[in-house]
Design an enzyme around this catalytic site. Structure first.
Site, PDB file in Angstrom:
ATOM      1  N   SER A 251       0.665  -1.704   0.293  1.00 33.15           N
ATOM      2  CA  SER A 251      -0.180  -0.245   0.622  1.00 33.15           C
ATOM      3  C   SER A 251       0.855   1.680  -0.178  1.00 33.15           C
ATOM      4  O   SER A 251       1.735   1.387  -0.770  1.00 33.15           O
ATOM      5  CB  SER A 251      -0.854  -0.135   0.938  1.00 33.15           C
ATOM      6  OG  SER A 251      -1.634   1.086   1.358  1.00 33.15           O
TER       7      SER A 251
ATOM      8  N   ASP B 249      -8.693  -5.966  -4.658  1.00 36.03           N
ATOM      9  CA  ASP B 249      -8.567  -4.729  -4.033  1.00 36.03           C
ATOM     10  C   ASP B 249      -9.413  -3.814  -5.046  1.00 36.03           C
ATOM     11  O   ASP B 249      -8.718  -3.549  -6.426  1.00 36.03           O
ATOM     12  CB  ASP B 249      -6.914  -4.854  -3.899  1.00 36.03           C
ATOM     13  CG  ASP B 249      -6.394  -3.732  -3.136  1.00 36.03           C
ATOM     14  OD1 ASP B 249      -7.278  -2.703  -3.165  1.00 36.03           O
ATOM     15  OD2 ASP B 249      -5.475  -3.782  -3.004  1.00 36.03           O
TER      16      ASP B 249
ATOM     17  N   ARG C 273     -12.259   7.092   9.979  1.00 33.17           N
ATOM     18  CA  ARG C 273     -11.736   4.334  10.275  1.00 33.17           C
ATOM     19  C   ARG C 273     -12.772   4.182   9.430  1.00 33.17           C
ATOM     20  O   ARG C 273     -12.074   3.428   9.173  1.00 33.17           O
ATOM     21  CB  ARG C 273     -11.325   4.510  11.841  1.00 33.17           C
ATOM     22  CG  ARG C 273     -10.781   3.043  12.136  1.00 33.17           C
ATOM     23  CD  ARG C 273      -9.223   2.997  10.750  1.00 33.17           C
ATOM     24  NE  ARG C 273      -8.892   1.940  11.482  1.00 33.17           N
ATOM     25  CZ  ARG C 273      -7.853   1.272  11.137  1.00 33.17           C
ATOM     26  NH1 ARG C 273      -6.840   2.138   9.574  1.00 33.17           N
ATOM     27  NH2 ARG C 273      -7.229  -0.090  11.124  1.00 33.17           N
TER      28      ARG C 273
ATOM     29  N   HIS D 135      -8.022  -4.585  -0.446  1.00 35.44           N
ATOM     30  CA  HIS D 135      -6.720  -4.061  -0.325  1.00 35.44           C
ATOM     31  C   HIS D 135      -6.315  -5.270   0.788  1.00 35.44           C
ATOM     32  O   HIS D 135      -4.831  -4.802   1.005  1.00 35.44           O
ATOM     33  CB  HIS D 135      -6.839  -2.302   0.494  1.00 35.44           C
ATOM     34  CG  HIS D 135      -5.516  -1.975   0.122  1.00 35.44           C
ATOM     35  ND1 HIS D 135      -4.557  -2.045  -1.188  1.00 35.44           N
ATOM     36  CD2 HIS D 135      -5.387  -1.163   1.317  1.00 35.44           C
ATOM     37  CE1 HIS D 135      -3.552  -1.362  -0.455  1.00 35.44           C
ATOM     38  NE2 HIS D 135      -3.983  -0.821   0.745  1.00 35.44           N
ATOM     39  N   ASP D 136      -6.676  -5.478   1.773  1.00 34.03           N
ATOM     40  CA  ASP D 136      -6.354  -5.537   2.878  1.00 34.03           C
ATOM     41  C   ASP D 136      -5.386  -7.087   2.810  1.00 34.03           C
ATOM     42  O   ASP D 136      -4.947  -7.614   3.532  1.00 34.03           O
ATOM     43  CB  ASP D 136      -7.307  -5.803   4.126  1.00 34.03           C
ATOM     44  CG  ASP D 136      -7.837  -5.094   4.939  1.00 34.03           C
ATOM     45  OD1 ASP D 136      -6.843  -3.965   5.258  1.00 34.03           O
ATOM     46  OD2 ASP D 136      -8.045  -5.104   6.313  1.00 34.03           O
TER      47      ASP D 136
END
Lengths: 373, 373
Positions: free
Chosen positions: A149, A316, A219, A349-350
Site C-alpha cells: 500500500s 483490491d 476510520r 486491499h487488506d
C-alpha cells in the site's frame, strides 16, 4: 518456522534538518526503529520494511505490551522474509504517531507542540529520512526494500531517489498514484476530522481534547475501502445484531454497523488526528510521473539497475491490479527486470497483510533469489 | 419534444393514521405531489414515479423557483414517459424534507417538532402512503410504477403489496436489498450526522442550529458512491486547483476535493438531517426476501400478474448489474414477464438520472408497449 520473540524499539536522533519536498525543513528529529536478524559482516543482507497508514516500526515479534508486529506472518526465522538470513529494519516515519518525531511532539523552534504546524511530509521525504537511518546503521546498500500500500509507494520511491542504494524493490498492493476516487475518500475522512469542533485547527492538544468523532468517521470510511465488497458480504452480509429489527435510525441494527463502530472507536483511542491528515496527504501527493510530464516510464528510467517484484490482489478495489500493471508496464518499457503476481484473493486491499500461500510463496521465492547477500 | 412548463405542487391531507411496519403509526399527515398530463376518462393511464434519497415530488417541468424536475429528461410531451399519453404522478414520501409531513413538522401528539421522534418509515410504508394518494385521486390501477435506486425499490414493493393495483413495474439501478458494503456507507454517513454536536439527539431545531458538518460529510460519502471510479477519473483525475502544489493538509489541492466540498456545502444548506437518517434506514431495511426465509423468488410469487422492466448500468458499483440480475432471476423463477436491459454507461449509479439514448430507448419502448391504457 520460529518466532522472533520480544523486540525492543531503538531510537536514533538526527541533528541535521531534513529538507522536505515542500521547501520546508524538518528540524532535528528522532526516528524509532526495530531490527530483526543479524547484519552480516559485509552489511549486505539488510532489508528495509516500509509501513502504511496505520502501522509503525513494529513489523514483527512482540513489543513490550505483547502486541504482535503488523507483518509478523511475513518476517521471522524461516518465514518468507527470513530473519535467519536477512537483517530486517522496521522504521517509523516522521509525522507518524508511533514514536518518531510527529505532530504531538514539541517544535524546537517554538517550544510549542507542533500540531497542525508539523511540516507536510511526502513519500520521498520519508524515504530520505529512512536513507539517513540506513546510512547511520553503516549500511551502504539494501538487499531489498519492501512495502504494501503506502509502504509500496515508499519502496518504489527508493528506486527513484536512491537507486544505487537498493537491489530489489518489493511493492505490494500499491499504485503509481492515487485515483480521483482514492483522493475523494481521503478528503472526506480529512473533512470529518478537520470539522470536528474538538480539532481546534489542529491544536487540540492544548485544549486537552481529541477530535474523536472525526477520527471515528475517518476510520470507518477507510475500513470500508480496505475490504472487498465480497469479503464484507461474506463476513457480515445483512446479519442483524438482535433477533428482530428495532426500527431505529441511531441504534445498531446490523452486525456490519457494530463492527465499523468498534473499529472507529478503537482507532480514535490511539491514532493522532494530525498524523491522519499528514499521511493521507502523502498518499495524495505521491505521483512520480508528475515531474516527467505524466510519463511513468520516464520516471522509472532512474531505476534501470533495480529489480522489482509487484504483487496485487484481484479484489483490491482501492489499489486494483490495473494500477500495479501500470507500474509493470513502465518498468517493462525501460527493460527493467520485473516480476508481477496477481493473486486471486477474496480479502480486498487488506490481503497484503494476510497469509495467503500463493502470495507468500511469491514473496519467499523473491527473497530466496536475492544474490550477493 | 415539448416541455411541461410551470408546475404547481398540490397537497392532500390524510386524517386516518398510517400503520407502519415498525408497529408505530404516522398520525394525520399531508402528502405533496405533482401531476403531469391528463387522467383519461377510464382512469387507466396513470403512472406513479417514486423518488430516491435526494429528490421529491418535483419530477418534471419547472417549479415556482424555476428549478427543473429531477427526471425531466424522461417525463414530458413526446419524452419516453410521454405526458401526451400518460397521467404522471410524482409524490413526496412522508419523512422527506420537501413538503410532505416530515421530521421538521409538528407532531400533533406533542405539539413539538418531531425531529428524531418522527416514526421510522420503510419502503413498504411509503408505498402504502402512495397507494392512499392514488386511491384519493380516483385511480384504481396504475398503468405503471417507475423508480430508480431507492425509487426502484418502491416500484418493486408496489408489486408485492398491491400487485392488483399496478400493471407494469419499471425498476432502474436498484437492488433486492442493500449489501453489507451499502449499509456500511450509510452507517458512516449517519454517524457523521449523529455525532455532530449540532445534532442534539435529533432535536436541533429547538436549538436554532443544523448539523451541517455531519450533513456535508454524509453527502460527500454518498457522492463518491454515486459516481463510477472511471467517471470521476475522467472528470477530475489528479487535476490541481492551483498551478502548483501548496503542501497543505487542510487547503484544497485537487479539483475533486473542491467539487466534493461544494456538493457537501450545497446539500447541508437544504437537506434535513433527520430525513437523511430516515431515508438511509429505509434503504437498509428493504429486503422483501427476508419474510420468505431469504428466498427472493418466493417473495415475488405475489407479483405473478405484473410485468417488469429492470435496467442496470455496467459501471454502477453501488447497485451493480449483478443485483438487478438477482431480481430478474427471482421473476423468471416465477415465470413472470420481465425485460432486462444492462446498459453500458460510464457514469456509475447516477446514470439512471441521465439521458443515455439506449437507456431511454428501452424506457420508451416499455411505455409505448403498455396495453389497456
Amino acid at each position: 518456522m520460529g518466532s522472533i520473540g520480544q523486540v525492543t524499539p531503538q531510537q536514533m536522533h538526527f541533528a541535521e534538518p531534513l529538507p522536505l519536498k515542500s521547501g520546508a525543513r524538518l528540524a532535528d528529529y528522532t526516528l524509532v526503529y526495530e531490527t530483526y536478524g543479524t547484519l552480516n559482516a559485509a552489511k549486505s543482507n539488510a532489508v528495509l520494511v516500509c509501513h502504511a497508514l496505520n502501522a509503525s516500526h513494529h513489523v514483527a515479534g512482540l513489543d513490550e505490551r505483547g502486541a504482535v508486529g503488523w507483518w509478523d506472518n511475513l518476517v521471522g526465522p524461516g518465514k518468507p522474509l527470513d530473519t535467519d538470513r536477512f537483517f530486517v529494519i522496521g522504521v517509523n516515519n516522521p509525522g507518524s504517531c508511533f514514536g518518531s518525531t510527529g505532530p504531538m511532539h514539541v517544535n524546537p523552534a517554538t517550544g510549542r507542540i507542533y500540531g497542525a504546524d508539523f511540516p507536510v511530509c511526502t513519500v520521498e521525504d520519508w524515504v530520505d529520512a529512512q536513507a539517513r537511518l540506513v546510512t547511520a546503521l553503516g549500511i551502504d546498500r539494501l538487499a531489498a526494500v519492501v512495502g504494501g500500500s503506502l509502504g509500496g509507494m515508499q519502496a518504489l520511491a527508493w528506486t527513484l531517489r536512491h537507486p544505487q542504494r537498493v537491489q530489489q524493490c518489493v511493492a505490494v498492493a500499491t499504485a503509481p498514484n492515487l485515483s480521483a476516487q482514492n483522493i475523494a475518500f481521503n478528503e472526506v475522512a480529512r473533512r470529518a476530522i478537520v470539522t470536528d469542533p474538538d480539532f481546534h485547527g489542529g491544536h487540540f492538544y492544548e485544549h486537552g481534547v481529541v477530535p474523536k468523532r472525526g477520527l471515528r468517521v475517518a476510520r470507518m470510511i477507510g475500513h470500508i475501502t480496505y475490504l472487498s465488497d465480497d469479503a464484507m458480504e461474506q463476513k457480515f452480509g445483512r446479519e442483524l445484531r438482535a433477533a428482530e429489527l428495532g426500527y431505529s435510525t441511531q441504534e445498531i441494527e446490523f452486525q456490519i454497523e457494530s463492527y465499523l463502530r468498534h473499529q472507529g472507536d478503537k482507532f480514535s483511542e490511539y491514532f493522532d488526528a494530525n498524523t491522519y491528515l499528514l499521511i493521507t496527504r502523502a498518499l495524495d501527493y505521491f505521483d512520480p510521473a508528475r515531474e516527467h510530464g505524466g510519463d511513468l516510464a520516464r520516471a522509472f528510467a532512474a531505476a534501470r539497475q533495480n529489480r522489482f517484484l509487484l504483487v496485487s490482489f484481484t479484489t483490491d478495489w482501492r489499489f486494483s491490479p490495473a494500477r500495479s500493471r501500470e507500474i509493470v508496464k513502465a518498468l517493462v518499457d525501460n527493460r527493467i527486470a520485473v516480476s508481477y503476481a496477481e493473486i486471486a484473493a477474496p480479502h480486498g486491499h487488506d490481503a497484503f497483510l494476510l497469509e495467503d500461500p500463493r502470495y507468500h510463496g511469491v514473496m519467499r521465492a523473491c527473497f530466496e533469489g536475492l544474490r550477493d547477500v
